[in-house]
Design a protein around this motif. Structure first.
Motif, PDB file in Angstrom:
ATOM      1  N   LEU A   1       0.799  -1.233   0.000  1.00  0.00           N
ATOM      2  CA  LEU A   1       0.000   0.000   0.000  1.00  0.00           C
ATOM      3  C   LEU A   1       0.830   1.281   0.000  1.00  0.00           C
ATOM      4  O   LEU A   1       0.512   2.223  -0.735  1.00  0.00           O
ATOM      5  CB  LEU A   1      -0.967  -0.011   1.192  1.00  0.00           C
ATOM      6  N   GLY A  54       0.793   4.501  -2.418  1.00  0.00           N
ATOM      7  CA  GLY A  54       0.671   5.845  -1.869  1.00  0.00           C
ATOM      8  C   GLY A  54       1.659   6.814  -2.485  1.00  0.00           C
ATOM      9  O   GLY A  54       1.336   7.998  -2.695  1.00  0.00           O
ATOM     10  N   VAL A 104       0.288   7.961  -5.644  1.00  0.00           N
ATOM     11  CA  VAL A 104      -0.758   8.957  -5.379  1.00  0.00           C
ATOM     12  C   VAL A 104      -0.132  10.337  -5.213  1.00  0.00           C
ATOM     13  O   VAL A 104      -0.622  11.334  -5.764  1.00  0.00           O
ATOM     14  CB  VAL A 104      -1.573   8.569  -4.128  1.00  0.00           C
ATOM     15  N   SER A 153      -5.321  10.837   3.139  1.00  0.00           N
ATOM     16  CA  SER A 153      -6.121   9.705   3.628  1.00  0.00           C
ATOM     17  C   SER A 153      -5.483   8.385   3.219  1.00  0.00           C
ATOM     18  O   SER A 153      -5.270   7.491   4.047  1.00  0.00           O
ATOM     19  CB  SER A 153      -7.548   9.783   3.074  1.00  0.00           C
ATOM     20  N   PHE A 154      -5.179   8.254   1.926  1.00  0.00           N
ATOM     21  CA  PHE A 154      -4.602   6.997   1.445  1.00  0.00           C
ATOM     22  C   PHE A 154      -3.232   6.762   2.062  1.00  0.00           C
ATOM     23  O   PHE A 154      -2.927   5.645   2.517  1.00  0.00           O
ATOM     24  CB  PHE A 154      -4.484   7.017  -0.078  1.00  0.00           C
ATOM     25  N   SER A 168      -2.459   3.777   4.767  1.00  0.00           N
ATOM     26  CA  SER A 168      -1.470   2.795   4.311  1.00  0.00           C
ATOM     27  C   SER A 168      -0.329   2.644   5.308  1.00  0.00           C
ATOM     28  O   SER A 168       0.044   1.529   5.696  1.00  0.00           O
ATOM     29  CB  SER A 168      -0.903   3.204   2.948  1.00  0.00           C
TER      30      SER A 168
END
Length: 559
Positions: A418, A422, A425, A466-467, A471
């Motif tokens: 994750l 991220g 992202v 948030s992500f 994560s």
């Protein structure tokens, strides 16, 4: 009429009594005292430097003060054994905690009085002193928590209260500091934070403490028949000690040269060149050499060479100090390599790389938000230090749930994958958030955040954070559980301290080259590079999964 309410359960009464215990209140204060310097030095300080237009390469080098937390186990024997002159009367642990808090107050006052643009070397010195005092305080506080725990205030409860105080400090040292900096200026903010730590000194002075104990079972075992001879232990300790001393000296020398003023026309050396050429040798000196020494000591004991033929009862100040350093530096890896064999290479590789993906760039988060994306301090304070902390807590909770539902290794693998996603992202956020907008709209989060009055630009930041925080929360929970399970019950404290310190090593070294890379190639490109680095951790997790699976099958075969 008699009450029909059911009596409170015994566990509830025990919890109420524990929370009212003076140790619990002290633990809350100690958690705050531990979390505040870390928040101010590892994250918030870089927001100040970014606002002052200090280049990212210099910020990256200055972030190496975080290596104090990686190396703190080196001087932990000193904290455990040495009675401080004058302050020793305060107590075994309190004396060190008070000393560290006094140094923190003075160091933060020094930062407040120093202009980082005009005197970056002096500024770095105060920051280093603060980091050194903070890491040493952590050693003393961890020991205090274990020492004073009892049936009324068990160590599990004290640890939870410690985490609560630590999270409060993260908000104060992050969100509150950013909000105040926009109104008061950075020097006054750090002077105020020094005042908060000064108040904690009062809590420390009122804290209970424990008397100075004896050597303990680990040290007594060094004098038993079959243990390694003191001369052989001395050679092993000298080799490991010199390796660590060389690594620390090399890093310190480069930092001093990088942050010192130069004559006109000269340039500072390249952080990237130093990291590429010296970082592998530093990792070899701090990890590979101790592992080789540990393997050699195990081989000598297995063959009955250079071992005691009878009990050794000789004691003395030098012997006690050497034994304590041996238990801190050599014994943890010797036990681990003896128990795991060649599998220790997979375990150490996983420990070194698991947090690499997000540790490398975490020190540059505030300059990224404030200087590159041009969010305000209030926006970043809310998104990163208020909203973000709740997302981290959500990730930690989700990690615990996944452990119960999926098991250890699947959760650890999820925690490795994750953060890699991220970083992609954040690369998208740096390039305009096209994919963040599309995904946020498709799953309804964009509309949900919009109901609370956030504009499109702020929604992008909240979605990315948030992500990222969920994560890293899952990854952190998984990794702590993994480390707790891999350590030996006989070496829990020293082994956990050493292995957890190694998790900061490569990430801290990588921040130096990351700062220069951000300047040269831009944020989006470097985010993708760090994502690729996270792929190394995924490979090690898969290898560890295979190793543990083979062990389970072997144990089943052998009954």
């Amino acid at each position: 009429m008699a009450s029909t309410a059911a009596p409170r359960p015994k566990g509830w009464r025990l919890l109420r009594v524990a929370l009212s215990n003076r140790k619990s209140g002290t633990m809350l204060g100690f958690g705050f005292a531990s979390g505040l310097p870390y928040a101010l030095l590892i994250g918030t300080l870089n927001a100040w430097l970014g606002e002052a237009k200090v280049d990212l390469a210099t910020i990256g080098v200055l972030s190496w003060i975080g290596l104090s937390y990686s190396f703190k186990f080196l001087w932990s024997p000193l904290v455990d054994r040495l009675a401080l002159p004058g302050l020793g009367a305060l107590g075994r642990r309190k004396s060190w905690i008070v000393l560290c808090q006094i140094v923190l107050v003075l160091a933060f006052a020094g930062l407040a009085a120093t202009d980082p643009v005009q005197a970056i070397g002096t500024f770095a010195l105060f920051a280093f002193l603060a980091a050194l005092a903070s890491a040493t305080q952590d050693v003393a506080i961890d020991a205090w928590r274990i020492d004073v725990a009892d049936e009324i205030a068990p160590v599990e409860l004290l640890s939870s209260i410690y985490q609560f105080g630590y999270r409060i400090a993260s908000i104060v040292g992050g969100a509150l500091a950013l909000v105040l900096a926009g109104r008061l200026g950075w020097p006054l903010v750090y002077l105020l934070m020094a005042g908060f730590i000064a108040l904690i000194v009062i809590v420390t002075l009122r804290a209970p403490d424990t008397p100075r104990g004896g050597q303990g079972a680990l040290y007594a075992a060094l004098g038993e028949a079959g243990a390694l001879d003191p001369r052989a232990r001395a050679v092993a300790l000298i080799v490991v000690g010199l390796s660590w001393a060389w690594a620390i000296g090399t890093i310190a020398h480069f930092m001093i040269g990088m942050l010192s003023p130069l004559p006109p026309g000269q340039k500072h050396p390249s952080v990237g060149d130093f990291t590429r050429t010296m970082a592998p040798w530093i990792v070899a000196a701090t990890v590979a050499v101790p592992l080789i020494v540990a393997a050699v000591t195990n081989a000598l004991k297995a063959r009955g060479m250079a071992v005691l033929t009878g009990p050794d009862t000789r004691k003395g100040a030098v012997r006690n100090a050497a034994d304590h350093l041996y238990v801190a530096l050599v014994s943890p890896l010797a036990e681990l390599s003896g128990r795991l064999g060649w599998g220790v290479l997979v375990v150490i590789g996983m420990i070194l790389t698991y947090t690499l993906c997000y540790n490398i760039w975490s020190s540059f988060a505030f300059p990224f938000y404030l200087e590159y994306l041009h969010y305000t301090k209030d926006e970043v304070a809310f998104a990163s230090k208020l909203f973000g902390i709740f997302m981290t807590i959500a990730g930690i909770s989700l990690g615990g749930f996944l452990f119960l539902r999926l098991g250890r290794m699947p959760t650890i693998l999820i925690g490795a994958v994750l953060p890699v996603l991220g970083n992609f992202v954040y690369a998208d956020l740096a390039e305009g958030a096209v994919h963040i907008d599309a995904v946020g709209s498709a799953i309804g989060l964009k509309a949900l955040f919009g109901l609370f009055g956030f504009d499109e630009r702020m929604i992008r930041l909240l979605l990315a954070i948030s992500f990222e925080n969920v994560s890293t929360g899952i990854a952190g929970a998984a990794f702590v559980a993994y480390l707790s399970g891999i350590v030996s019950k006989n070496y829990t404290a020293v082994q956990y301290a050493l292995l957890s310190s190694l998790t900061f090593l490569i990430g801290s070294l990588g921040r130096g080259i990351a700062g220069e890379a951000f300047d040269l190639y831009g944020y989006a490109t470097v985010f993708r590079w760090t994502a690729a680095a996270g792929g190394v951790a995924v490979v090690f997790v898969l290898l560890e999964w295979l190793r543990t699976g083979r062990e389970v099958k072997l144990s089943e075969t052998n009954g």
